[in-house]
Design an enzyme around this catalytic site. Sequence first.
Site, PDB file in Angstrom:
ATOM      1  N   HIS A  17      34.363  40.237  24.164  1.00 23.07           N
ATOM      2  CA  HIS A  17      34.606  41.500  24.868  1.00 23.07           C
ATOM      3  C   HIS A  17      35.020  42.590  23.864  1.00 23.07           C
ATOM      4  O   HIS A  17      34.541  43.712  23.925  1.00 23.07           O
ATOM      5  CB  HIS A  17      35.769  41.357  25.865  1.00 23.07           C
ATOM      6  CG  HIS A  17      35.520  40.433  27.016  1.00 23.07           C
ATOM      7  ND1 HIS A  17      36.357  39.386  27.324  1.00 23.07           N
ATOM      8  CD2 HIS A  17      34.533  40.406  27.956  1.00 23.07           C
ATOM      9  CE1 HIS A  17      35.912  38.759  28.413  1.00 23.07           C
ATOM     10  NE2 HIS A  17      34.795  39.349  28.806  1.00 23.07           N
ATOM     11  N   LYS A  41      36.551  35.621  43.299  1.00 17.86           N
ATOM     12  CA  LYS A  41      36.699  34.898  42.032  1.00 17.86           C
ATOM     13  C   LYS A  41      38.173  34.575  41.794  1.00 17.86           C
ATOM     14  O   LYS A  41      39.010  35.488  41.797  1.00 17.86           O
ATOM     15  CB  LYS A  41      36.149  35.786  40.893  1.00 17.86           C
ATOM     16  CG  LYS A  41      35.828  35.035  39.631  1.00 17.86           C
ATOM     17  CD  LYS A  41      34.988  35.894  38.697  1.00 17.86           C
ATOM     18  CE  LYS A  41      34.826  35.266  37.338  1.00 17.86           C
ATOM     19  NZ  LYS A  41      33.972  36.068  36.457  1.00 17.86           N
ATOM     20  N   ARG A  90      24.663  38.607  26.280  1.00 17.33           N
ATOM     21  CA  ARG A  90      24.806  37.497  25.326  1.00 17.33           C
ATOM     22  C   ARG A  90      23.505  36.767  25.068  1.00 17.33           C
ATOM     23  O   ARG A  90      23.181  36.450  23.944  1.00 17.33           O
ATOM     24  CB  ARG A  90      25.828  36.488  25.861  1.00 17.33           C
ATOM     25  CG  ARG A  90      27.247  36.933  25.736  1.00 17.33           C
ATOM     26  CD  ARG A  90      28.170  36.021  26.461  1.00 17.33           C
ATOM     27  NE  ARG A  90      27.883  36.026  27.884  1.00 17.33           N
ATOM     28  CZ  ARG A  90      28.688  35.547  28.821  1.00 17.33           C
ATOM     29  NH1 ARG A  90      29.822  34.982  28.483  1.00 17.33           N
ATOM     30  NH2 ARG A  90      28.373  35.608  30.097  1.00 17.33           N
ATOM     31  N   SER A 127      35.111  33.802  28.825  1.00 11.96           N
ATOM     32  CA  SER A 127      36.505  33.501  29.205  1.00 11.96           C
ATOM     33  C   SER A 127      36.589  32.118  29.846  1.00 11.96           C
ATOM     34  O   SER A 127      37.557  31.386  29.630  1.00 11.96           O
ATOM     35  CB  SER A 127      37.028  34.546  30.198  1.00 11.96           C
ATOM     36  OG  SER A 127      36.986  35.827  29.633  1.00 11.96           O
TER      37      SER A 127
HETATM   38  O1  PNS Z   1      33.797  39.477  33.659  1.00  7.40           O
HETATM   39  P1  PNS Z   1      32.906  39.264  34.847  1.00  7.40           P
HETATM   40  O2  PNS Z   1      33.644  38.552  35.964  1.00  7.40           O
HETATM   41  O3  PNS Z   1      31.621  38.576  34.499  1.00  7.40           O
HETATM   42  O4  PNS Z   1      32.512  40.735  35.380  1.00  7.40           O
HETATM   43  C1  PNS Z   1      31.678  40.922  36.486  1.00  7.40           C
HETATM   44  C2  PNS Z   1      31.942  42.292  37.113  1.00  7.40           C
HETATM   45  C3  PNS Z   1      33.405  42.371  37.575  1.00  7.40           C
HETATM   46  C4  PNS Z   1      31.686  43.377  36.103  1.00  7.40           C
HETATM   47  C5  PNS Z   1      30.987  42.461  38.326  1.00  7.40           C
HETATM   48  O5  PNS Z   1      31.120  41.371  39.182  1.00  7.40           O
HETATM   49  C6  PNS Z   1      31.248  43.746  39.087  1.00  7.40           C
HETATM   50  O6  PNS Z   1      30.849  44.805  38.659  1.00  7.40           O
HETATM   51  N1  PNS Z   1      31.951  43.631  40.232  1.00  7.40           N
HETATM   52  C7  PNS Z   1      32.324  44.756  41.061  1.00  7.40           C
HETATM   53  C8  PNS Z   1      31.596  44.746  42.405  1.00  7.40           C
HETATM   54  C9  PNS Z   1      30.232  45.400  42.265  1.00  7.40           C
HETATM   55  O7  PNS Z   1      30.171  46.591  42.028  1.00  7.40           O
HETATM   56  N2  PNS Z   1      29.152  44.584  42.347  1.00  7.40           N
HETATM   57  C10 PNS Z   1      27.787  45.053  42.060  1.00  7.40           C
HETATM   58  C11 PNS Z   1      27.034  45.512  43.254  1.00  7.40           C
HETATM   59  S1  PNS Z   1      26.842  44.300  44.498  1.00  7.40           S
END
Ligand code: PNS
Length: 159
Positions: A17, A41, A90, A127
């Site tokens: 990150h 989550k 990635r 993570s």
């Molecule tokens: O570190 P992560 O958990 O892989 O991050 C994922 C994250 C939090 C960036 C993604 O799930 C997200 O943007 N969630 C917010 C909800 C949202 O806007 N979803 C996309 C449209 S359905």
Amino acid sequence: MKRVVCPGSFDPITFGHLDIIERASSIFDEVVIAVMVNQTKKTLFTVAERIEMTKEVTARYPNVKVDSWSGLLVDYCKRNEIAIIVKGLRAVTDFDYELQMSQINLQLQGVETLFISTAPAHSFLSSSLVKEIASHGGDVSSYIPAVLLERLKDRLAGK
Ligand code: PNS
């Protein structure tokens, strides 16, 4: 001023990150790290702890700010007048999901997503893997900042 958001769970923040955040901060005027609250989550650390840890390890970047959000990322972008999401990519395994998210976010609010390819040294890092390795007593000092090691160990020990 070009302001972008780097969203994620950051549970905890890793060198992968930080690599993306540092590189984004050298390209854009301001990078806002959005520590996301995702009801579906289960996280090891609370959102307050994730914010605190993220702030601590990014304090040296003057143009990086840390915030949090619960809900759609595009609503955060709209409220804060941010037009660009920056994410690390990635491997090809990330691609389908990230492409889908970027297209949804574009359609929902016209928010663009720019991908920065992860440095090869971090291409396997997540993570979740860090937590798994640490939970079995493995050494994760190459994956997360030293100041977070004790906190991770304590939390995994139930403290
Ligand atoms: O570190 P992560 O958990 O892989 O991050 C994922 C994250 C939090 C960036 C993604 O799930 C997200 O943007 N969630 C917010 C909800 C949202 O806007 N979803 C996309 C449209 S359905």
